[in-house]
Design a protein around this motif. Sequence first.
Motif, PDB file in Angstrom:
ATOM      1  N   LEU A 100       0.842  -1.203   0.000  1.00 46.07           N
ATOM      2  CA  LEU A 100       0.000   0.000   0.000  1.00 46.07           C
ATOM      3  C   LEU A 100       0.878   1.255   0.000  1.00 46.07           C
ATOM      4  N   VAL A 101       1.916   1.243   0.842  1.00 46.34           N
ATOM      5  CA  VAL A 101       2.824   2.395   0.895  1.00 46.34           C
ATOM      6  C   VAL A 101       3.459   2.608  -0.471  1.00 46.34           C
ATOM      7  N   CYS A 104       1.106   4.178  -2.867  1.00 45.51           N
ATOM      8  CA  CYS A 104       0.915   5.597  -2.545  1.00 45.51           C
ATOM      9  C   CYS A 104       2.102   6.434  -3.004  1.00 45.51           C
ATOM     10  N   ILE A 105       3.305   5.870  -2.895  1.00 46.71           N
ATOM     11  CA  ILE A 105       4.482   6.607  -3.367  1.00 46.71           C
ATOM     12  C   ILE A 105       4.405   6.799  -4.878  1.00 46.71           C
ATOM     13  N   ASP A 106       3.980   5.736  -5.577  1.00 45.08           N
ATOM     14  CA  ASP A 106       3.802   5.864  -7.028  1.00 45.08           C
ATOM     15  C   ASP A 106       2.790   6.955  -7.357  1.00 45.08           C
ATOM     16  N   ILE A 107       1.701   6.999  -6.582  1.00 42.29           N
ATOM     17  CA  ILE A 107       0.678   8.017  -6.828  1.00 42.29           C
ATOM     18  C   ILE A 107       1.267   9.414  -6.628  1.00 42.29           C
ATOM     19  N   LEU A 108       2.004   9.585  -5.513  1.00 44.90           N
ATOM     20  CA  LEU A 108       2.603  10.896  -5.252  1.00 44.90           C
ATOM     21  C   LEU A 108       3.591  11.263  -6.351  1.00 44.90           C
ATOM     22  N   GLN A 109       4.344  10.267  -6.792  1.00 46.01           N
ATOM     23  CA  GLN A 109       5.356  10.508  -7.818  1.00 46.01           C
ATOM     24  C   GLN A 109       4.725  10.963  -9.127  1.00 46.01           C
ATOM     25  N   SER A 110       3.560  10.396  -9.452  1.00 48.70           N
ATOM     26  CA  SER A 110       3.000  10.723 -10.760  1.00 48.70           C
ATOM     27  C   SER A 110       2.025  11.898 -10.708  1.00 48.70           C
ATOM     28  N   ALA A 111       1.751  12.421  -9.515  1.00 52.11           N
ATOM     29  CA  ALA A 111       0.826  13.558  -9.448  1.00 52.11           C
ATOM     30  C   ALA A 111       1.427  14.769 -10.162  1.00 52.11           C
TER      31      ALA A 111
END
Lengths: 277, 290
Positions: A100-101, A104-111
Motif C-alpha cells: 500500500l505504501v 501511494c508513493i507511485d501516486i505521489l510521484q506521478s501527481a
Amino acid sequence: MKKRLVIDKVLFSLIILFSFITIMPLFLILVYIIKEGIGIVNWNFLTGLPKPVGESGGGIFNAILGTAIICLMAFFMAVPIGVGAGIYLSEKKEGRFVELVRICIDILQSAPSIVLGIIAYLWLVKPMKAFSAFSGSVALAIMMLPVVVYNTEESLKIIPYSLREAAFALGVPYYKVILKVVIPSGLSGIITGILIGISRIAGETAPLLFTAFGSPHVNLNPLKPMASLPLLIFNYALSPYPEWIKQAWGASVILCFMIFLLNLLSRIGTKRWKVTL
Amino acid sequence: MEGIKDRIFRFLIFLCASTVILIAAGMCITLFINSLPVLKHMGVSFILSSDWDPVNNKFGILPFLVGTLITSFLSLLISLPFSISTAILLGEYLRKGRMAIFLQNIIDLMAGIPSVIYGFWGLLVLVPIVQKVEIKLNIIPYGVGIFTASIVLATMVIPYTASIAREVISLVPDDLREAGYALGATRWEVIRCIVIPHAKTGIFAGVLLAFGRAIGETMAVTMIIGNRNQIPKSIFAPANTMASAIANQFTEATSDIYVSALIGVGLVLFMVTVIINYAGRYIIKRLEIK
C-alpha cells in the motif's frame, strides 16, 4: 553484400545526427539565456529589490531569498518523513501494508505539479484565507517526498545483512543498529536522493502559483505570500515591459546556475561515497 | 526482549510510512470532494460537453481533454526518433568512455532545466519562428498554439524516454548480440532484428512514462499554448490543456462552482496521469523480474 554495409553506415550516421539534434536545444537555450541574461547580473541585481515599472535597475533578492526559504521548509518536512518511510520499507520489504505504501508513493510521484498546487490551496490557503509561503512549501514537500523515500529505500536495501548481524552479535539494540550502522553505510544514496529531490522542486512554478503567490517585498513570515525565482520568471516573462523581460533572463541564469550546482553536488556526492563504501 | 527505545523507533518509522499513505489518500479524497459540486451540476456532460463557458456556469472539459491528448501525442511523435536514436547510441554504440558520460550528463541536464525556462525560451524564441513559418504557409500567424507547445514538450520529454530506453537496451544479453554477429549480421541488423525486438516492451514503458509527464506538464505549456477554451481546429491553433487551463484560470475563478470545475479538471488530470504512470511502472517492474 555491399548494400547491407551501406545501410549500416547510413543508419549509424542517422543515429549520430539525431542524437546531435537531441542535445542541440540544451545549448540553444543555455546560450540564449546567458546571452540575454548575463549582462544584467551584477551585485545590485542579486541584492536589490524590484523597482516599480518604469524605473530601471532593481534586483531579485526577494526571489532568491524566497526560493531558499520555501525549499528549506519543504526540506525539513520531506526529509524526516521520507527517510523514515524509506527505512520502514527497506526493513519490512513485503506485506500488504508495504504494498500500500509503495502504491501511494507511485501516486505521489506521478501527481502533476499543478495538482499539488490545488491540494495545498485546498488544505492550507482556503482554510487560512491567505496565500502563504508555508502552503507552497507543503506542495513542494509532497513533490519531494517520493524521491527521498525511493532513494533511501534503494540505498538501504543493498547494505549487506552481515553488517547488521555483526552489530546484533555485539548486543547493539535494533534502533542503534539502524541509526549507527545501516544509515551511515547508505548515507551517500540518501543524501543524493535528497539533493535530487531539492533540484526537482527548486525550479517548480506550478505548485506555487496559487500558494506562495509571489511578493515584491522581502518577507520572512512563512504565513504571508513570498516571492520565488521561478514565479518571478513566469510573471516577468509574460509582462509587457522590456525591462522586466530582461530581468527574467537574468533570473533564469541564476536559477539554472543553482540547479546545475545541485546536480553537480549530487554527482560528486555519489562518486565520493561510492569509493569509500 | 525489545527495549522501549526500540519500540519507539519502530513506531516512528511506521508513522512516517503511514503519513505517506495519509497524504496520498487525502489528496484523492480532497480532489473528489471538492469537485463534487461541479459533477452534480454538470453530470456526464462535464466530460462530454465541449462548452466551457464560466460566465454562464457551463463547464464541459472536452476542449481541454482534446487539447491535452493532441499536444502530448504530437510531442511524443516528434520526440520519438530523437530519443530512440540517443538511446541506441548510448546503449549500443557508446557504452563506455568519456563521450558516453558526457552525452548522458547532457541528457540529465536537459531533464533538470526548469519548465518555466523552457516556456520562457519557447515564448521569446520559438514563437516568432513559428509565426514566420505560419505566414509563409498562409495560415493565421498565432505563433502560440498546439504545434509550438508540442515542440517544447518534445524537448522536455526526450530525456525520460531516452534514459529508460537506454537502460532497457543495455539490459539485452550480450549472448544474443554475439549470436547475431556470428551469423554475419551488421551492427544495424543486430539492432533492428535482435536488440529492438528484445527491448521493445521496455521502450514502450519509457514512452508511456514520457506520455504521463507530457500530460501533466504545466508551465511551459501554459506559456505557449495560447489559452483558448475551444476544441482546436488545426494543430497550429491556440488551445488549452487540462494543466494549462487550471494554471491560467484558477486565480481568476470567482464563483465557487468555477473553482470546483477547475478542481474537477485537476481530478481528471490526476487520474489520467496516475493510470498511465502505473501502467509504465508495472511494465518496467515486470521486466526487472525477468
